[in-house]
Enzyme design. Structure first.
Site, PDB file in Angstrom:
ATOM      1  N   LYS A  52      30.966  34.723  48.775  1.00  0.00           N
ATOM      2  CA  LYS A  52      30.404  33.858  47.727  1.00  0.00           C
ATOM      3  C   LYS A  52      29.213  34.559  47.115  1.00  0.00           C
ATOM      4  O   LYS A  52      28.268  34.930  47.810  1.00  0.00           O
ATOM      5  CB  LYS A  52      29.967  32.502  48.264  1.00  0.00           C
ATOM      6  CG  LYS A  52      29.588  31.595  47.088  1.00  0.00           C
ATOM      7  CD  LYS A  52      28.766  30.394  47.462  1.00  0.00           C
ATOM      8  CE  LYS A  52      27.286  30.630  47.549  1.00  0.00           C
ATOM      9  NZ  LYS A  52      26.627  30.948  46.270  1.00  0.00           N
ATOM     10  N   GLY A  75      20.140  29.304  56.511  1.00  0.00           N
ATOM     11  CA  GLY A  75      20.770  29.862  57.711  1.00  0.00           C
ATOM     12  C   GLY A  75      20.906  28.795  58.795  1.00  0.00           C
ATOM     13  O   GLY A  75      21.953  28.670  59.438  1.00  0.00           O
ATOM     14  N   GLU A 116      21.195  37.150  58.826  1.00  0.00           N
ATOM     15  CA  GLU A 116      20.137  38.043  58.341  1.00  0.00           C
ATOM     16  C   GLU A 116      19.188  37.172  57.535  1.00  0.00           C
ATOM     17  O   GLU A 116      19.473  36.833  56.391  1.00  0.00           O
ATOM     18  CB  GLU A 116      20.728  39.131  57.442  1.00  0.00           C
ATOM     19  CG  GLU A 116      21.651  40.098  58.145  1.00  0.00           C
ATOM     20  CD  GLU A 116      20.921  41.109  58.998  1.00  0.00           C
ATOM     21  OE1 GLU A 116      19.681  41.023  59.128  1.00  0.00           O
ATOM     22  OE2 GLU A 116      21.595  41.986  59.552  1.00  0.00           O
ATOM     23  N   GLY A 168      20.101  35.368  53.805  1.00  0.00           N
ATOM     24  CA  GLY A 168      19.337  34.478  52.934  1.00  0.00           C
ATOM     25  C   GLY A 168      18.178  33.865  53.676  1.00  0.00           C
ATOM     26  O   GLY A 168      17.659  34.457  54.626  1.00  0.00           O
ATOM     27  N   SER A 169      17.798  32.679  53.266  1.00  0.00           N
ATOM     28  CA  SER A 169      16.579  32.074  53.798  1.00  0.00           C
ATOM     29  C   SER A 169      16.826  31.374  55.139  1.00  0.00           C
ATOM     30  O   SER A 169      17.964  31.027  55.473  1.00  0.00           O
ATOM     31  CB  SER A 169      16.037  31.062  52.788  1.00  0.00           C
ATOM     32  OG  SER A 169      16.978  30.032  52.627  1.00  0.00           O
ATOM     33  N   CYS A 209      13.574  41.128  51.795  1.00  0.00           N
ATOM     34  CA  CYS A 209      13.322  40.445  53.073  1.00  0.00           C
ATOM     35  C   CYS A 209      12.493  41.318  54.006  1.00  0.00           C
ATOM     36  O   CYS A 209      11.721  40.807  54.809  1.00  0.00           O
ATOM     37  CB  CYS A 209      14.631  40.051  53.718  1.00  0.00           C
ATOM     38  SG  CYS A 209      15.760  41.419  53.851  1.00  0.00           S
ATOM     39  N   GLU A 244       6.837  33.697  54.004  1.00  0.00           N
ATOM     40  CA  GLU A 244       7.262  34.663  52.983  1.00  0.00           C
ATOM     41  C   GLU A 244       6.757  34.262  51.607  1.00  0.00           C
ATOM     42  O   GLU A 244       6.897  33.109  51.215  1.00  0.00           O
ATOM     43  CB  GLU A 244       8.791  34.671  52.890  1.00  0.00           C
ATOM     44  CG  GLU A 244       9.475  35.547  53.877  1.00  0.00           C
ATOM     45  CD  GLU A 244      10.954  35.670  53.541  1.00  0.00           C
ATOM     46  OE1 GLU A 244      11.602  34.635  53.337  1.00  0.00           O
ATOM     47  OE2 GLU A 244      11.439  36.805  53.500  1.00  0.00           O
TER      48      GLU A 244
HETATM   49  P1  NAD Z   1      19.074  31.143  49.957  1.00  0.00           P
HETATM   50  O1  NAD Z   1      19.133  30.839  51.397  1.00  0.00           O
HETATM   51  O2  NAD Z   1      18.580  30.089  49.057  1.00  0.00           O
HETATM   52  O3  NAD Z   1      20.527  31.520  49.400  1.00  0.00           O
HETATM   53  C1  NAD Z   1      21.296  32.554  49.949  1.00  0.00           C
HETATM   54  C2  NAD Z   1      22.744  32.270  49.670  1.00  0.00           C
HETATM   55  O4  NAD Z   1      23.124  31.096  50.380  1.00  0.00           O
HETATM   56  C3  NAD Z   1      23.084  31.983  48.193  1.00  0.00           C
HETATM   57  O5  NAD Z   1      24.341  32.572  47.895  1.00  0.00           O
HETATM   58  C4  NAD Z   1      23.201  30.476  48.169  1.00  0.00           C
HETATM   59  O6  NAD Z   1      24.061  30.009  47.155  1.00  0.00           O
HETATM   60  C5  NAD Z   1      23.804  30.206  49.521  1.00  0.00           C
HETATM   61  N1  NAD Z   1      23.622  28.845  50.038  1.00  0.00           N
HETATM   62  C6  NAD Z   1      22.595  27.984  49.814  1.00  0.00           C
HETATM   63  N2  NAD Z   1      22.809  26.822  50.482  1.00  0.00           N
HETATM   64  C7  NAD Z   1      23.984  26.953  51.138  1.00  0.00           C
HETATM   65  C8  NAD Z   1      24.728  26.120  52.014  1.00  0.00           C
HETATM   66  N3  NAD Z   1      24.310  24.899  52.351  1.00  0.00           N
HETATM   67  N4  NAD Z   1      25.892  26.579  52.520  1.00  0.00           N
HETATM   68  C9  NAD Z   1      26.326  27.825  52.228  1.00  0.00           C
HETATM   69  N5  NAD Z   1      25.678  28.660  51.402  1.00  0.00           N
HETATM   70  C10 NAD Z   1      24.516  28.240  50.871  1.00  0.00           C
HETATM   71  O7  NAD Z   1      18.253  32.485  49.838  1.00  0.00           O
HETATM   72  P2  NAD Z   1      17.920  33.276  48.507  1.00  0.00           P
HETATM   73  O8  NAD Z   1      16.848  32.501  47.831  1.00  0.00           O
HETATM   74  O9  NAD Z   1      19.149  33.610  47.761  1.00  0.00           O
HETATM   75  O10 NAD Z   1      17.380  34.643  49.098  1.00  0.00           O
HETATM   76  C11 NAD Z   1      16.079  34.794  49.489  1.00  0.00           C
HETATM   77  C12 NAD Z   1      15.956  34.685  50.998  1.00  0.00           C
HETATM   78  O11 NAD Z   1      16.907  35.506  51.661  1.00  0.00           O
HETATM   79  C13 NAD Z   1      14.617  35.154  51.494  1.00  0.00           C
HETATM   80  O12 NAD Z   1      14.126  34.264  52.456  1.00  0.00           O
HETATM   81  C14 NAD Z   1      14.903  36.510  52.127  1.00  0.00           C
HETATM   82  O13 NAD Z   1      14.018  36.899  53.097  1.00  0.00           O
HETATM   83  C15 NAD Z   1      16.279  36.334  52.632  1.00  0.00           C
HETATM   84  N6  NAD Z   1      16.982  37.630  52.679  1.00  0.00           N
HETATM   85  C16 NAD Z   1      17.227  38.206  53.875  1.00  0.00           C
HETATM   86  C17 NAD Z   1      17.840  39.450  53.951  1.00  0.00           C
HETATM   87  C18 NAD Z   1      18.123  40.115  55.271  1.00  0.00           C
HETATM   88  O14 NAD Z   1      18.923  41.005  55.327  1.00  0.00           O
HETATM   89  N7  NAD Z   1      17.491  39.728  56.343  1.00  0.00           N
HETATM   90  C19 NAD Z   1      18.238  40.084  52.782  1.00  0.00           C
HETATM   91  C20 NAD Z   1      17.997  39.464  51.567  1.00  0.00           C
HETATM   92  C21 NAD Z   1      17.368  38.219  51.534  1.00  0.00           C
END
Ligand code: NAD
Length: 484
Positions: free
Chosen positions: A179, A237, A254, A232-233, A288, A384
């Site tokens: 996705k 997660g 991650e 993601g966040s 991140c 963050e």
């Molecule tokens: P986010 O958690 O808002 O979104 C990440 C992804 O999850 C998006 O594709 C979003 O559509 C999806 N998502 C949101 N709610 C969901 C749900 N209920 N079920 C399934 N999918 C869902 O994060 P973001 O704002 O896109 O990214 C920023 C965050 O990601 C920061 O906190 C950053 O530290 C983290 N990040 C971590 C890494 C790593 O490798 N550790 C890499 C990049 C970003």
């Protein structure tokens, strides 16, 4: 058709080897201007179901696993070639939709090609082992894919991160439904076009786009998903983990970070400054593993603070197409959030040596921001910011520095700057993070395992370690001479 519909900047879903459109669409914005530059299709639950069915059918057909593994290797190498062919077009799209510098966007496609080569090269090296049980038995293990791997990708490095999980899954014989993020979804369509051109079996790679709470949730809840990779966040997660727990689905998580660099008094100032520049201003700090905190020995604090301020004020701010030093944040909401966190830092007693506010120009630009006097209890030292804002805190001795560095809930990466090897290694031993950089922030590559400790998540991506998260072990035990 793809390359974001041949630069028309629209993308469809890719399911079972076909591009598919749906009625509803979401606008894609250029963060450098604030203008709409494209649109992406939104996947309904039915579309998500179709994508999972396509992946499941491919898995059950054994299209990826029945042939000699060298065939998978060849296919993945071919994808790498196709990525390089599409890289200029893809970089232009990624630059416009994410705001990042054009050269960095180009670099992200090159990194994606490297992932296909690195993990493609692993496809014929996944082996089990034999276990001696005496003369009456033959026993061995087989390492098998999980089946359908659901992969949720964030907006900060959509192409690089998508490629890193996709390639590990394909090398190990899993079929994938990715996705894309609702912001900056188009670059991933170019990656998928490279897979299509290379001739991967239909259903091996599927792409859906849409909102997280809707499309993303439908994907991770799907009963035929056997494996989840999320980047993601922390809150998202955590919510995915709850869903996964109900069906006991294995996950790779991650999540975020609040990483610290420890600068010892003998560190080389130019080396530290070069790492600060990439550590916090690369991708406008939306990384991140950004160098969010600098813990600097008290004897060097004022010199470093002044040098970082000067560096920050000298950064060239501009649209990604101009390849400046500092590009915009991804969205108006993100700019709002980063600015509010900076104001909160000042309210809590930190000093903004420079920056702290948005740049008054079209687009979502934040001033490069340098804080001093940051106490470890302040919100800007614990949570963050995800923007171009760095905090400096002074320390008296190594024990204090390590305690501050380890003192947040996160543990993604950490760094040490010193000319003394002994001191570097002793500090590295004590830091609680998944990766430690010595004298260069972001040292490493696709070969080096990456992932967090504590709230930064678990499981590893990149490197050989990542393969373990995409494979399950089956043991086959044979009793010889039965019935003779
Ligand atoms: P986010 O958690 O808002 O979104 C990440 C992804 O999850 C998006 O594709 C979003 O559509 C999806 N998502 C949101 N709610 C969901 C749900 N209920 N079920 C399934 N999918 C869902 O994060 P973001 O704002 O896109 O990214 C920023 C965050 O990601 C920061 O906190 C950053 O530290 C983290 N990040 C971590 C890494 C790593 O490798 N550790 C890499 C990049 C970003």
């Amino acid at each position: 058709m793809a390359a974001a519909q041949r630069m028309g900047m629209t993308a469809e879903h890719f399911i079972g080897g076909q591009w598919r459109d749906e009625g509803e669409r979401l606008a894609v914005e250029d963060p450098g201007t604030g203008e709409t530059v494209g649109e992406v299709a939104l996947a309904s639950r039915e579309t998500v179901d179709a994508a999972v069915q396509a992946a499941d059918a491919c898995h059950r057909s054994r299209a990826l696993t029945a042939q000699k593994p060298e065939r998978r290797l060849e296919l993945m190498f071919r994808v790498a070639e196709e990525i390089r062919r599409l890289a200029d077009e893809g970089a232009d799209i990624l630059c416009r939709e994410s705001g990042k510098p054009l050269d960095d966007a180009r670099g992200e496609f090159e990194e994606a090609a490297r992932y296909f080569e690195y993990y493609g090269g692993m496809a014929d090296k996944i082996e089990g082992r034999s276990i001696p049980l005496g003369d009456d038995y033959v026993d061995w293990t087989v390492r098998e894919p999980y089946g359908v791997s659901a992969q949720i990708v964030p907006w900060n490095f959509p192409v690089g991160i998508a490629a890193r999980s996709l390639t590990t899954a394909l090398a190990t014989g899993n079929c994938v439904v990715m996705k894309s993020p609702e912001i900056a979804p188009l670059g991933m369509a170019v990656l998928v076009e490279a897979c299509e051109r290379a001739g991967l079996p239909a259903g091996a790679v599927n792409l859906v786009s849409g909102y997280g709470h809707d499309t993303g949730a439908a994907l991770v809840e799907h009963p035929q998903v056997n494996h989840i990779v999320f980047t993601g966040s922390v809150p998202t997660g955590r919510s995915i983990l709850h869903t996964a727990a109900d069906r006991v689905v294995p996950c790779v998580m991650e999540l975020g970070g609040k990483s610290a660099a420890i600068v010892h008094p003998d560190a080389d100032l130019d080396t530290v400054l070069a790492s600060v520049k990439s550590g916090i201003f690369f991708n406008a700090g939306q990384v991140c593993s950004a160098m969010a905190r600098v813990l600097v020995h008290e004897s060097m604090h004022d010199t470093l603070a002044e040098a970082v301020r000067e560096q920050a004020e000298g950064l060239r701010i501009g649209h990604g197409l101009e390849n400046p030093d500092l590009t915009p944040l991804i969205s108006a909401a993100q700019l709002e959030r980063v600015e509010a966190m900076c104001s909160n830092g000042i309210a809590e007693g930190a000093t903004a040596l420079t920056g702290g506010q948005r740049v008054e120009r079209p687009g979502h630009f934040m001033q490069p921001t340098v804080f001093t006097g940051v106490h470890p209890d302040m919100t800007i030292a614990r949570e963050e910011i995800f923007g171009p804002a760095i905090s400096l805190t002074s320390f008296r001795d190594t024990a204090e520095a390590v305690a501050i560095a380890n003192g947040t809930a996160y543990g993604l990466v950490a760094g040490v700057f010193t000319r003394d090897l002994d001191r570097a290694l002793r500090t590295a031993q004590q830091l609680e993070a998944g990766q430690i950089f010595v004298n260069e922030w972001f040292a490493g590559g696709v070969e080096t395992p990456f992932g967090g400790m504590r709230r930064s998540g678990y499981g590893r991506e990149k490197g050989l370690e990542a393969l373990d998260n995409y494979l399950q072990t089956k043991n086959i035990a044979v009793r010889l001479g039965a019935g003779t």
